[in-house]
Design an enzyme around this catalytic site. Structure first.
Site, short mmCIF file in Angstrom:
data_model
loop_
_atom_site.label_atom_id
_atom_site.label_comp_id
_atom_site.label_asym_id
_atom_site.label_seq_id
_atom_site.Cartn_x
_atom_site.Cartn_y
_atom_site.Cartn_z
N GLY A 166 0.80 -1.23 0.00
CA GLY A 166 0.00 0.00 0.00
C GLY A 166 0.83 1.27 0.00
O GLY A 166 0.38 2.32 -0.44
N LEU A 223 7.61 0.03 -1.40
CA LEU A 223 8.34 -1.23 -1.24
C LEU A 223 9.52 -1.01 -0.30
O LEU A 223 10.13 0.06 -0.28
CB LEU A 223 8.86 -1.71 -2.60
N LYS A 268 20.29 4.76 10.20
CA LYS A 268 21.76 4.58 10.16
C LYS A 268 22.42 5.66 9.30
O LYS A 268 23.55 6.08 9.58
CB LYS A 268 22.12 3.18 9.67
N GLY A 273 13.86 5.13 26.50
CA GLY A 273 15.32 4.91 26.45
C GLY A 273 15.67 3.57 25.85
O GLY A 273 16.64 2.93 26.24
N GLY A 274 14.87 3.13 24.88
CA GLY A 274 15.20 1.91 24.13
C GLY A 274 16.11 2.26 22.97
O GLY A 274 16.59 3.40 22.88
N ILE A 324 15.69 2.77 19.71
CA ILE A 324 15.29 3.80 18.74
C ILE A 324 15.42 5.18 19.38
O ILE A 324 15.98 6.11 18.79
CB ILE A 324 13.86 3.54 18.21
N ALA A 359 14.54 -6.66 11.20
CA ALA A 359 14.43 -6.85 9.75
C ALA A 359 15.01 -8.21 9.32
O ALA A 359 14.43 -8.90 8.48
CB ALA A 359 15.15 -5.72 9.03
N HIS A 403 45.15 -9.26 11.81
CA HIS A 403 45.68 -8.20 12.67
C HIS A 403 45.97 -6.96 11.84
O HIS A 403 46.49 -7.10 10.73
CB HIS A 403 46.97 -8.68 13.34
P1 FAD Z 1 7.47 -3.74 7.59
O1 FAD Z 1 8.85 -3.40 7.25
O2 FAD Z 1 6.76 -2.87 8.57
O3 FAD Z 1 6.66 -3.81 6.24
C1 FAD Z 1 5.28 -3.99 6.21
C2 FAD Z 1 4.75 -3.43 4.90
O4 FAD Z 1 3.39 -3.84 4.76
C3 FAD Z 1 4.75 -1.92 4.85
O5 FAD Z 1 5.43 -1.48 3.70
C4 FAD Z 1 3.26 -1.54 4.79
O6 FAD Z 1 3.01 -0.40 4.00
C5 FAD Z 1 2.66 -2.78 4.17
N1 FAD Z 1 1.24 -2.99 4.51
C6 FAD Z 1 0.69 -3.05 5.74
N2 FAD Z 1 -0.62 -3.30 5.66
C7 FAD Z 1 -0.92 -3.39 4.35
C8 FAD Z 1 -2.12 -3.63 3.62
N3 FAD Z 1 -3.29 -3.83 4.23
N4 FAD Z 1 -2.06 -3.64 2.27
C9 FAD Z 1 -0.89 -3.43 1.61
N5 FAD Z 1 0.26 -3.20 2.25
C10 FAD Z 1 0.26 -3.19 3.60
N6 FAD Z 1 15.45 -3.55 12.57
C11 FAD Z 1 16.68 -4.07 12.46
O7 FAD Z 1 16.83 -5.28 12.27
N7 FAD Z 1 17.81 -3.28 12.55
C12 FAD Z 1 17.70 -1.94 12.78
O8 FAD Z 1 18.73 -1.25 12.85
C13 FAD Z 1 16.41 -1.37 12.88
N8 FAD Z 1 16.27 -0.04 13.05
C14 FAD Z 1 15.02 0.50 13.11
C15 FAD Z 1 14.89 1.87 13.29
C16 FAD Z 1 13.64 2.45 13.35
C17 FAD Z 1 13.52 3.95 13.53
C18 FAD Z 1 12.47 1.63 13.23
C19 FAD Z 1 11.09 2.23 13.28
C20 FAD Z 1 12.58 0.26 13.04
C21 FAD Z 1 13.86 -0.32 12.99
N9 FAD Z 1 14.02 -1.70 12.82
C22 FAD Z 1 15.28 -2.23 12.76
C23 FAD Z 1 12.86 -2.62 12.75
C24 FAD Z 1 12.59 -3.06 11.30
O9 FAD Z 1 12.35 -1.92 10.52
C25 FAD Z 1 11.41 -4.02 11.26
O10 FAD Z 1 11.66 -5.11 12.13
C26 FAD Z 1 11.16 -4.56 9.85
O11 FAD Z 1 10.93 -3.52 8.93
C27 FAD Z 1 9.97 -5.53 9.86
O12 FAD Z 1 9.73 -6.00 8.58
P2 FAD Z 1 8.28 -6.51 8.12
O13 FAD Z 1 8.43 -6.99 6.72
O14 FAD Z 1 7.73 -7.43 9.14
O15 FAD Z 1 7.34 -5.22 8.18
#
Ligand code: FAD
Length: 467
Positions: free
Chosen positions: A36, A39, A52, A186-187, A189, A322, A446
């Protein structure tokens, strides 16, 4: 309404959904992915990558400032300034390159990408409202439905996002640097972004309800981070709860554990108290799937309680990372193609890109003890590592946790500059079932920070060489 048919229908194009789609297409499975927004999901657009990028830019600016003062390296600069709009444009360029790359990969593999919001009709059917001009609503039916809708940020009751109250998403695209920023939470993020804003020149106060920062990590690991935050001039208020904004809307009302109330002036308030699975607004309730708390319950193959309905990533709860979402996505595609797979990683490393960085993989000493394991633990400090000295980064250490009986390594932790890159070595050793002797007997190049990994293993065996 047009009806399309496919084998695998994926909702969500974040790291979970897009990786599942690519792997499924590689395996010859007809795949449709509905996204939605953009990507790449949270990770590429408003999470891992943009954060980052800003951490890097803020550190570069901070270094430049440092060279205006008394520099031990002999470098002197006359002045340093930053054009935040340009920094954000640079960050957006990286995001665009990566999200464009995901689109190109999906296309190359023959995945059908539908741009629009999906609404569940039943366990095999989804209606999509396209968000492309002139496109008509359509219905898609798939033999398998993979739910990968990710997570959303949690707000504070009584303090909705808007005006001065911002989420990490807005914090990642600043138009200017606020004079005073209050970070609630204080997590990782909150601390990553709080550090960015401090290095960019804001007065930053972090308010945390628990009595320490990064409550999910052990105290010894967090100590160098807390010390560095203090040195940077970041204020930290522990054991304090945010009550809301004051009547004028220009300060945050805070109450400490003794019940004393105070106000913190704030031009902006970043609420970073966590994220919750995105379970509402797209018809998930139609399926009446089994939940686990606020997350969707899945088994070790990412199957939900309904046949051929799968779920991955943040939607399935912690750890919301991620790389976990990607690994689950890849696995589900392989299971659907007929391969025998289970999600049973030896460890999922987690990194805080604070200054210094923190990385954990596997069990901490306390977790190992809780699991009933009798373990040896050893630390190797970066103060005794040559490469760390050349980087002016001697704070921190690497720690190994191994079983006393057979020396099998069950956990690694590290804190220090650049230790995120050690997560690879940690995950490899845990996944391959390495013993202390395996790591101690491996020649480490090293001078590298990685030598501290070998030395920690040597120290656990009682014969460290460089300490
Ligand atoms: P998402 O990445 O949230 O993707 C879900 C997708 O589904 C979205 O694009 C959304 O638009 C789409 N969607 C939802 N509902 C619908 C629908 N009904 N129809 C169509 N599309 C839909 N993780 C790390 O591993 N390392 C990091 O350093 C890290 N830093 C982060 C920093 C921040 C500020 C934040 C907010 C998160 C961070 N994360 C990090 C967490 C990481 O971004 C998530 O764990 C990861 O993106 C999860 O992937 P996902 O595919 O489950 O969901």
């Amino acid at each position: 309404m047009e009806i399309q048919h496919t084998t695998l229908l994926i909702i969500g194009g974040g790291p979970g959904g897009y990786v599942a789609a690519i792997r499924a297409a590689q395996l010859g499975i007809a795949t449709t992915l509905v996204e939605g927004d953009t990507l790449g999901g949270t990770c590429l657009n408003i999470g891992c990558i943009p954060s980052k990028a800003l951490i890097h830019a803020a550190e570069a600016y901070h270094q430049a400032h440092h060279f205006m003062g008394d520099s031990t390296l002999g470098i002197q600069v006359q002045s340093a300034s930053i054009d935040v709009t340009k920094t954000v444009l640079w960050k957006d360029g990286i995001v665009a390159r990566l999200t464009g790359g995901v689109g190109a990969l999906l296309k190359k593999h023959g995945v059908k990408v539908i741009k629009g919001w999906a609404q569940i009709v039943d366990g095999k059917t989804v209606d999509v409202t396209p968000n492309v001009p002139d496109a008509q609503p359509l219905r898609i039916q798939g033999e398998h439905l993979l739910l990968a809708t990710g997570s959303v940020e949690l707000g504070l009751p009584g303090m909705p996002f808007g005006g001065r109250v911002i989420s990490s998403t807005q914090a990642l695209s600043p138009t200017s640097v606020p004079k005073k920023l209050v970070v609630v939470g204080g997590g990782y993020i909150g601390l990553e972004l709080g550090t960015v804003y401090r290095k960019l020149g804001a007065d930053v106060t972090v308010v945390e309800a628990q009595d320490r920062l990064l409550p999910l990590y052990d105290e010894e690991l967090v100590k160098p981070v807390a010390t560095s935050l203090r040195k940077l001039g970041l204020q930290v208020q522990l054991g304090c709860k945010v009550q809301g904004m004051n009547a004028a809307g220009d300060a945050v009302r805070v109450i400490d554990s003794a019940g004393r109330e105070s106000e913190l002036a704030a031009d902006q308030v970043l609420v970073a108290i966590g994220r919750v699975p995105r379970t509402h607004g797209w018809g998930l309730e139609q399926l009446m799937l089994t939940m686990q708390g606020r997350a969707l319950k899945v088994d070790d193959q990412c199957r939900t309680s309904m046949r051929n309905v799968w779920a991955i990533g943040d939607l399935t709860g912690e750890p919301m990372l991620a790389h976990r979402a990607m690994a689950q996505g890849e696995m589900v595609a392989e299971i659907i193609s007929g391969k025998r797979r289970h999600f049973a990683p030896a460890a999922i490393a987690a990194v805080c890109f604070t200054d210094p960085e923190v990385v954990v993989a596997g069990l901490s000493p306390a977790e190992a003890a809780k699991a009933g394991l009798d373990c040896i633990t050893a630390n190797f400090p970066f103060a005794a590592n040559g490469r760390a000295m050349t980087l002016e980064a001697t704070d921190g250490f690497v720690r190994v946790v191994a079983r006393r009986d057979n020396h099998r390594i069950v956990g690694w932790q590290a804190v220090g500059a650049g230790v995120s890159e050690l997560s690879t070595a940690f995950s490899h050793s845990l996944e391959m079932g390495a013993c202390l002797e395996d790591v101690a007997g491996t020649i480490h190049a090293h001078p590298t920070l990685g030598e501290a990994v070998q030395e920690a293993a040597l120290r656990a065996l009682g014969h460290a060489l460089h300490i």
